[in-house]
Every structure is written in structure tokens, then in C-alpha cells.
Motif scaffolding. Structure first.
Motif, short mmCIF file in Angstrom:
data_model
loop_
_atom_site.label_atom_id
_atom_site.label_comp_id
_atom_site.label_asym_id
_atom_site.label_seq_id
_atom_site.Cartn_x
_atom_site.Cartn_y
_atom_site.Cartn_z
N VAL A 170 0.84 -1.20 0.00
CA VAL A 170 0.00 0.00 0.00
C VAL A 170 0.88 1.26 0.00
O VAL A 170 0.61 2.22 -0.70
N VAL A 171 1.94 1.22 0.79
CA VAL A 171 2.92 2.31 0.78
C VAL A 171 4.25 1.70 0.31
O VAL A 171 4.96 1.08 1.09
N PRO A 172 4.56 1.83 -0.97
CA PRO A 172 5.79 1.23 -1.49
C PRO A 172 7.02 1.87 -0.83
O PRO A 172 6.94 2.99 -0.32
N GLN A 173 8.13 1.14 -0.87
CA GLN A 173 9.36 1.64 -0.24
C GLN A 173 9.70 3.06 -0.68
O GLN A 173 10.15 3.88 0.10
N ASN A 176 7.67 8.01 -0.62
CA ASN A 176 8.11 9.38 -0.36
C ASN A 176 9.33 9.31 0.54
O ASN A 176 9.70 8.24 1.04
N PHE A 177 9.95 10.43 0.76
CA PHE A 177 11.21 10.53 1.50
C PHE A 177 11.14 9.83 2.86
O PHE A 177 11.97 9.00 3.19
N TYR A 178 10.09 10.16 3.65
CA TYR A 178 10.02 9.60 4.99
C TYR A 178 9.58 8.14 5.00
O TYR A 178 9.97 7.37 5.87
N ALA A 179 8.75 7.78 4.01
CA ALA A 179 8.34 6.37 3.92
C ALA A 179 9.55 5.52 3.54
O ALA A 179 9.72 4.40 4.03
N ALA A 180 10.42 6.05 2.69
CA ALA A 180 11.62 5.31 2.30
C ALA A 180 12.56 5.16 3.50
O ALA A 180 13.11 4.08 3.74
N LEU A 181 12.70 6.25 4.26
CA LEU A 181 13.54 6.18 5.46
C LEU A 181 12.99 5.14 6.43
O LEU A 181 13.72 4.30 6.96
N ASN A 182 11.68 5.19 6.63
CA ASN A 182 11.05 4.22 7.53
C ASN A 182 11.27 2.79 7.04
O ASN A 182 11.62 1.91 7.81
N GLU A 253 0.11 0.77 7.06
CA GLU A 253 -0.56 0.25 5.86
C GLU A 253 -1.78 -0.55 6.29
O GLU A 253 -1.69 -1.40 7.17
N LEU A 254 -2.90 -0.25 5.66
CA LEU A 254 -4.12 -1.00 5.93
C LEU A 254 -4.56 -1.70 4.65
O LEU A 254 -4.51 -1.09 3.57
N VAL A 255 -4.98 -2.95 4.77
CA VAL A 255 -5.52 -3.65 3.62
C VAL A 255 -6.90 -4.16 4.01
O VAL A 255 -7.03 -4.97 4.93
N ALA A 256 -7.92 -3.66 3.34
CA ALA A 256 -9.28 -4.15 3.58
C ALA A 256 -9.69 -4.95 2.34
O ALA A 256 -9.95 -4.37 1.29
N LEU A 257 -9.70 -6.26 2.49
CA LEU A 257 -10.10 -7.11 1.35
C LEU A 257 -11.62 -7.03 1.17
O LEU A 257 -12.30 -6.34 1.93
N ASP A 258 -12.15 -7.75 0.19
CA ASP A 258 -13.57 -7.60 -0.15
C ASP A 258 -14.47 -7.66 1.09
O ASP A 258 -14.31 -8.53 1.94
N ASP A 259 -15.37 -6.73 1.20
CA ASP A 259 -16.39 -6.69 2.25
C ASP A 259 -15.85 -6.51 3.68
O ASP A 259 -16.59 -6.69 4.64
N VAL A 285 4.50 11.32 8.99
CA VAL A 285 3.90 10.00 8.96
C VAL A 285 3.17 9.73 7.65
O VAL A 285 2.53 10.61 7.11
N THR A 286 3.31 8.50 7.16
CA THR A 286 2.58 8.09 5.96
C THR A 286 1.60 7.00 6.34
O THR A 286 2.00 5.95 6.84
#
Lengths: 478, 249
Positions: A170-173, A176-182, A253-259, A285-286
Motif C-alpha cells: 500500500v505504501v511502497p518503499q 516518499n522521502f520519509y516512507a523510504a527512510l522508515n 498500511e491497511l488492507v481491507a479485502l472484499d467486504d 507519517v505516511t
């Protein structure tokens, strides 16, 4: 008069003490060796280390964003320490009974139920202290329902398939700058998996505490709600008062699958700095959720802490008929700066999103709402409703609204409403003339302003949030 | 009950009250009339303690206490009530919540326990009926989207709930049509009692047909220049305020 209002906003930060535990903190600095060391400390498999290194190499090529409406001295990434753990956590305790009581007392002092036998403990808690999770309550009870709730470090060891499949989905490496650092240096955080069709039997929560000086906290949270499942999750954050700024760069990162349905609430009360604007947490924060067919992701946040906040919990409405919601209260006082909002990306048909954002600025603070609503060509019949309201206390603060709307589908409907108002001398005088003291009056007026958001919080936390607002606002009247 | 002696006050360096004297006893209704800009509204705000209204001389004694030693909320708790000319809106704060906070605060200052929510709701509904406000006004934001008449009735509702000793009505008739005026006046008259005093500030005689005062005072250039009975109001109605100005000059 605005000075009058200010004097009723003292700002006593109740969570500003430190815990005296011996910690193992790695020396400041950031390079591939540090990342290898973090990975080794966590006894991670090779694939995880590779994933981190990829992120690190990407980060080296990236630049710190400067489009937000905030001003601050950019952190010196080589002067921070990227891993700090209480010494007692070196040998991972097998159960809560083995956890250093001093650590548990830290959470008790913050009012968090750490013992499962407590009457009010209808909430399962994961406790993250600096770079490690010190314990998670109710794991067994949750396991009976098939729910996995543990630290992300444990998940990497015990559920590698789930982590591999969803981490960074959901948030690829390189997001963004801070997501990559994280992604390169993340130390701990929570992992949740709700199996198909299961309604999680209790509220889940994580409490983040930064204790050590000169360290950053880089937590990573991954929450997966499988088809038709349902979960409500809450996170809280506090830190001691320190003169220097500390960095908190998290990814959720949140993943809500069907329903499936995910309700994610945050009460963020990081140390905001003192009245002169010294110290405080940089909260970069991302947070993002992926909503599949007919699923629903709802973000609720109450942001009262941090010196600088840069945070946009978002929803990618990928599946048809999926729903995204964002309810936010952001309060800034003294010299705090917040640039926060959301992104609602409508990809599927008949997707719906609602944004209710309330910004409150007092003293010399700056508070900005920044939101994107995008209707992609496939978002047939999609709808968005946005309402953002700003409340000013005094006349030295700022409120800003930056809405971005992109519609590439003619059948999509987007509504946007915005208001700005002030806690006026007239309102305050009316309350006083009816016998109500001015601090109570300001908190009543501000709580009234936030009512639509507070009602979205789980019961116990709505009360907590109201109180938190009262504390943050003490002495803000003028 | 209220004794004002040689009161002087200013707002942002502008002197408005210049040596005002007034003596109000329990059970009495005093009307204060006067031309625009005479200081009528200022008097109410100074007595209630609004920030920005600076007392520069004189004294006001309320039930044996010096009014100017008290914070605005303490004056309210002591039983001074100001009904506003233009009641302000407080969005999102329900009228019920506001009224309860207010009644609780005043009760606490008298050493009384807070009313239970149930008892309070019952009481508030009763009073709503008395001022002809539908009960759903209790759920709405304080004065939020209320018409002029509804705002004034809401003021009256607050007055009834707080049971003050001294009510100051600041141009309560402004913005009201005859029907609304009648309702508000009836409410005020119902509150008249031997223990309670009222100061009715108004520009027009009309209101005094409904709320009949015991005394009428003319306020001009920051002081009381003429006092009399009810007939003084009628005289003013006929002759206007022009002759007062000439007399003062």
C-alpha cells in the motif's frame, strides 16, 4: 481580548516525564552497516534485510519534501540514533510476566490497561517503547478467534508469508522521502491479521512511547482485514519533554479485502514543544489504506501533540462500492505547526468518500488542511463530500486550507464546504455572563466544534480525546 | 440591591460614563432611556464586567459586595444577569449543554449540588414551554440559526433557569415584532417579584407599555440627567430626546 483568550490556554503536558531504564542505543549515524545491525538485532531473514537495503538506496537519491506549510530546521539524519531498546528486552520476554515492571509502570502511568485481569481491559494493547514492542496483551484470547495481533518483528519471524505479501503493497518503499527512510530503518510496530469473516472480539490498540533522547522512532504498522472481517484499532502516542526535536517517521498500511471493514483511530499527543517553541516531536507519517470491493476504511484522528505534523491518512478506493472516511481534529497551540489532511483516490465504480476535518489554532500556531480528492476515469458514479472547518483562538495564529480536486470522470460528484470562525470575545462573554468560567467556556466551545469527529471515536477514547483537548487548551483564552 | 455611585467608564480611551448615579432596590423595575450613544448599553456591559470596558472611577455595590472586585462569571453567580441586545451564536454547543453548564456553575457558587441530567431536562422543557420555544431548540446549537425573536426568548429561558436577583435587559425590544415583544414582555413580567430587581434599557417607550416600570431615568452624555415615574417615558415619546440635550447643555 485575544490576549485574554490566550491566558486560559496554559499548556501543561502531562506525559512529559521519562522512564529510568537502562537502554542499549546504537551510536548515531545512518549507513548500510546500521541497517544490517538493526536487521541482525531483530534476527531477520535475508529477504527482509534486502528489502530494507533497497529502500535505503532509494532514500539516498530522494530529497526531503518542502511543499508543506511548515517551517523547521531539517533533521540531521547522521546525528540521530536509529535503534534504542531497554536492556531488559535484549532477551525477548516470553510473556508479560517476564517484562521489566518499570516498563509496564510507564504504560500504567499513562493510564493504559497493561494487565489482562483489569476490569476496564476490554482492549488488547501492544506497547512499543522506543524501538521495540515490550508486550502485547490478550494474544491468546485473540488467537482463539483466529486474530493475529503481535509486534511486526514477531510477525516477520512467524508469519513471513503474510508480511512478504502485504508489506509495502500500500505504501511502497519509494513512496516518499520519509516512507523510504522508515522502510530502511523501521524498528517495531504492530501487526494485525483478521481472518475471513471474523469480527474482531475486542478493540485493538498500540501505545507508542519515545523515551530515549536523540533517537528517532520509526514504527511500522501493517493491518490486514481479510474478506468480510471487521476490526477497530486505536493508537496513542506520547513522549517526554526534551529541548531538542525528535523525529517520528511512521508508516501505517491497511488492507481491507472484499467486504471487510477497518476503523483506525489515532490519538496523537507527542510532546509539542514548550511555550517558546523549543523541542517537540517532528511527526512525519505516511498512512494509507487499500480498500477492495465493498470494503470500508475509516480514519479518525485527534492530533494535539508534536511540534511539526505532516500527515495525510489516505484511502485508495480500488474496489467497486468501497468507502473511505476521514475524520480529523487537529489542534495547534504555542508554536506548533500542522499540515494534515487526507487523500481519497477513487478508482472503482460507485466508490464513496467523506472527509470531515476540523482545525483549531491557538496562540502563534499554524494549522493547515491539505486534501486531495481524485476521481479516476474508472470511478463511475463515485461521490465525495468534504467539509473542513477552521477555528481560530486569538489573532496571532493561522489557519489554511489547501484542497486539491481532480475529476476525470464526468459522472463523479464532488462537494466541498469550508468555514473559518473564531472563538470570539462575544461568545466568551456570553458564557461568563451565564456563570461559566472562561476555561470551561473555551473547552466547551472547542468541543462543540469537534463534535462531529468525536462521535466517530470508540466510546472510551471519545472521553479521553475531549479531556486531552481540555489540557491542550488550558490557558488559551484571550 | 444595586447602588451605583459616581460611575465613570471608558472603552478604548473613549470616555462613555461620566459620574452616573443609580439606586435600585429589590422589587423595583427601573427603565433607562436615552438617545443613541448616551452610554445605555455600556452601563450593562460595565456592570457585567465585559473585557475592554474600563472602570475609571466610582463604585457599584451589589448586595453588599463591590461589583468591580468580581470576575464576570462571579458577578453572574452572585445573581446579576444581562440579557443581550444581540445574543451571539455558539455553533456545535447544544443549548441544553450550555444551559446545564450555566445552571450547574451558578448552583455550585450557591453551594448547591448540580441537578441530575434527568431533572435538568425536565426543568428546561418546562421553561421552554413558558417562553413558547419548541423543545427541539434545546438540542440545537446555542442561538445557532435562531431568528431574532427566538434568540430573545432563549435569553428569557436562561433568565428563568438562573433565577437572578438583578436582571438587566439591554434593548430587549430591538428586532422584535409586536407579537414577539408581547411574549418576551409576558415572560419578564412573570419574573417580577419582591426579591428581584430589573433594569430595562430601551430607546423606545413602546416596550414600557408592556413592562411597566416604577422609575424612568434619562441617560445622556454618560450620566442620569432626569428621573421620574412612568409619565417621563410618555413625555419623551412625545418630545423626543432633543430637549434633554438642550437641558444638559
Amino acid at each position: 481580548m485575544s490576549e485574554n483568550i490566550d491566558q486560559y490556554l496554559k499548556s501543561e503536558y502531562a506525559a512529559g516525564w521519562t522512564t529510568d531504564v537502562e537502554s542499549l542505543t546504537i551510536p548515531p549515524g545512518l549507513n548500510e552497516d546500521v541497517i544490517r545491525l538493526i536487521s541482525a538485532k531483530k534476527q531477520e531473514p535475508e529477504w527482509m534485510l534486502e528489502w530494507r537495503l533497497q529502500a535505503f538506496r532509494a532514500w539516498l537519491e530522494m530529497e526531503e519534501p518542502n511543499w508543506a506549510h511548515v517551517k523547521y530546521a531539517k533533521p540531521d539524519f547522521q546525528s540521530l540514533s536509529y535503534y534504542s531498546s531497554p536492556k531488559s528486552m535484549e532477551e525477548r520476554p516470553k510473556s508479560l510476566d517476564e517484562v521489566d515492571p518499570e516498563l509496564l509502570r510507564t504504560y500504567e502511568k499513562l493510564g493504559i490497561p497493561v494487565h489482562e485481569q483489569e476490569v476496564l481491559a476490554g482492549v488488547a494493547v501492544d506497547m512499543v517503547f522506543d524501538s521495540v514492542s515490550v508486550g502485547t496483551t490478550f494474544r491468546e484470547k485473540l488467537k482463539d478467534a483466529g486474530v493475529i495481533f503481535c509486534s511486526i518483528s514477531e510477525a516477520i519471524q512467524e508469519y513471513p508469508e503474510l508480511v512478504k505479501k502485504y508489506l509495502g503493497s500500500v505504501v511502497p518503499q519509494k513512496d516518499n522521502f520519509y516512507a523510504a527512510l522508515n522502510s530502511a530503518v523501521f524498528s517495531d510496530g504492530s501487526f494485525v491479521y483478521i481472518p475471513k469473516g471474523v469480527r474482531c472480539p475486542m478493540e485493538l490498540s498500540t501505545y507508542f512511547r519515545i523515551n530515549e533522547a536523540k533517537t528517532g522512532q520509526f514504527e511500522r504498522t501493517l493491518l490486514i482485514a481479510d474478506e468480510g472481517s471487521h476490526v477497530s484499532y486505536l493508537e496513542g502516542c506520547t513522549a517526554p519533554m526534551r529541548d531538542e526535536n525528535q523525529l517520528h517517521a511512521a508508516v501505517v498500511e491497511l488492507v481491507a479485502l472484499d467486504d471487510a471493514e477497518i476503523k483506525y483511530s489515532t490519538v496523537q499527543n507527542w510532546y509539542p514543544g514548550n511555550e517558546e517553541g523549543e523541542g517537540g516531536i517532528f511527526n512525519f507519517v505516511t498512512k494509507r489504506g487499500m480498500a477492495h470491493n465493498r470494503s470500508k476504511i475509516s480514519w479518525t484522528q485527534v492530533e494535539t501533540g508534536s511540534a511539526v505534523t505532516w500527515k495525510y491518512p489516505s484511502c485508495i478506493l480500488k474496489g467497486d462500492d468501497s468507502i473511505g472516511e476521514f475524520y480529523s481534529v487537529a489542534l495547534t497551540s504555542n508554536y506548533q505547526q500542522a499540515d494534515t489532511g487526507t487523500k481519497m483516490i477513487h478508482l472503482g465504480k460507485n466508490t464513496r468518500s467523506t472527509i470531515i476535518a476540523k482545525g483549531i489554532s491557538a496562540k502563534r500556531s499554524e494549522n493547515a488542511y491539505r486534501g486531495l480528492v481524485r476521481m479516476n476515469p474508472g470511478a463511475e458514479g463515485a461521490r465525495n463530500y468534504t467539509q473542513c472547518d477552521s477555528l481560530l483562538i486569538g489573532d496571532q495564529c493561522g489557519a489554511h486550507t489547501f484542497p486539491y480536486i481532480e475529476s476525470k470522470n464526468p459522472t463523479a460528484v464532488i462537494e466541498h464546504e469550508a468555514t473559518t470562525s473564531k472563538v470570539s470575545d462575544d461568545q466568551l462573554f456570553l458564557c461568563q455572563q451565564r456563570g461559566i468560567d472562561p476555561e470551561k467556556a473555551v473547552s466547551m466551545i472547542v468541543n462543540g466544534f469537534c463534535k462531529e469527529v468525536f462521535k466517530e471515536l470508540p466510546m472510551e477514547f471519545a472521553v479521553e480525546a475531549g479531556k486531552l483537548l481540555e489540557v491542550s487548551l488550558e490557558g488559551a483564552v484571550g | 440591591m444595586l447602588k451605583i455611585d459616581n460611575l465613570a467608564a471608558q472603552v478604548e480611551d473613549k470616555v462613555i460614563l461620566r459620574g452616573l448615579n443609580l439606586d435600585v432596590k429589590a422589587g423595583e423595575v427601573h427603565a433607562i432611556m436615552g438617545p443613541n450613544g448616551a452610554g445605555k448599553s455600556t452601563l450593562g456591559h460595565v456592570l457585567a464586567g465585559r473585557a475592554g470596558y474600563e472602570v475609571t472611577g466610582g463604585s457599584a455595590d451589589f448586595d453588599g459586595q463591590s461589583l468591580f472586585d468580581l470576575e464576570p462569571e462571579e458577578r453572574a453567580q452572585a445573581g446579576l444577569f444581562l440579557a443581550f441586545q444581540y445574543p451571539v451564536e455558539i455553533p456545535g454547543v447544544s443549548n441544553m449543554e450550555f444551559l446545564k453548564a450555566s445552571v450547574d456553575a451558578v448552583r455550585a457558587s450557591r453551594g448547591q449540588e448540580a441537578l441530575s441530567s434527568m431533572d435538568f431536562i425536565k426543568l428546561a422543557r418546562e421553561k421552554c414551554q413558558a417562553v413558547d420555544l419548541p423543545q427541539d431548540f434545546l438540542k440545537r446549537g446555542v442561538n445557532e440559526g435562531f431568528s431574532g425573536g427566538e434568540k430573545k426568548r432563549n435569553e428569557l429561558l436562561q433568565m428563568m433557569l438562573l433565577e437572578p436577583k438583578l436582571c438587566i435587559l439591554d434593548e430587549t425590544d430591538s428586532g422584535l415584532d409586536i407579537d414577539a415583544l408581547q411574549v418576551v414582555a409576558n415572560g419578564v413580567n412573570a419574573l417580577r417579584s419582591p426579591d428581584r430587581a430589573m433594569i430595562v434599557v430601551t430607546h423606545y417607550q413602546r416596550l414600557l407599555d408592556y413592562i411597566v416600570p416604577d422609575y424612568v431615568h434619562v441617560l445622556a452624555k454618560g450620566k442620569i440627567v432626569k428621573s421620574g415615574g412612568r409619565e417621563l417615558a410618555l413625555e419623551l415619546e412625545k418630545q423626543g430626546y432633543g430637549w434633554i440635550d438642550e437641558e444638559v447643555a
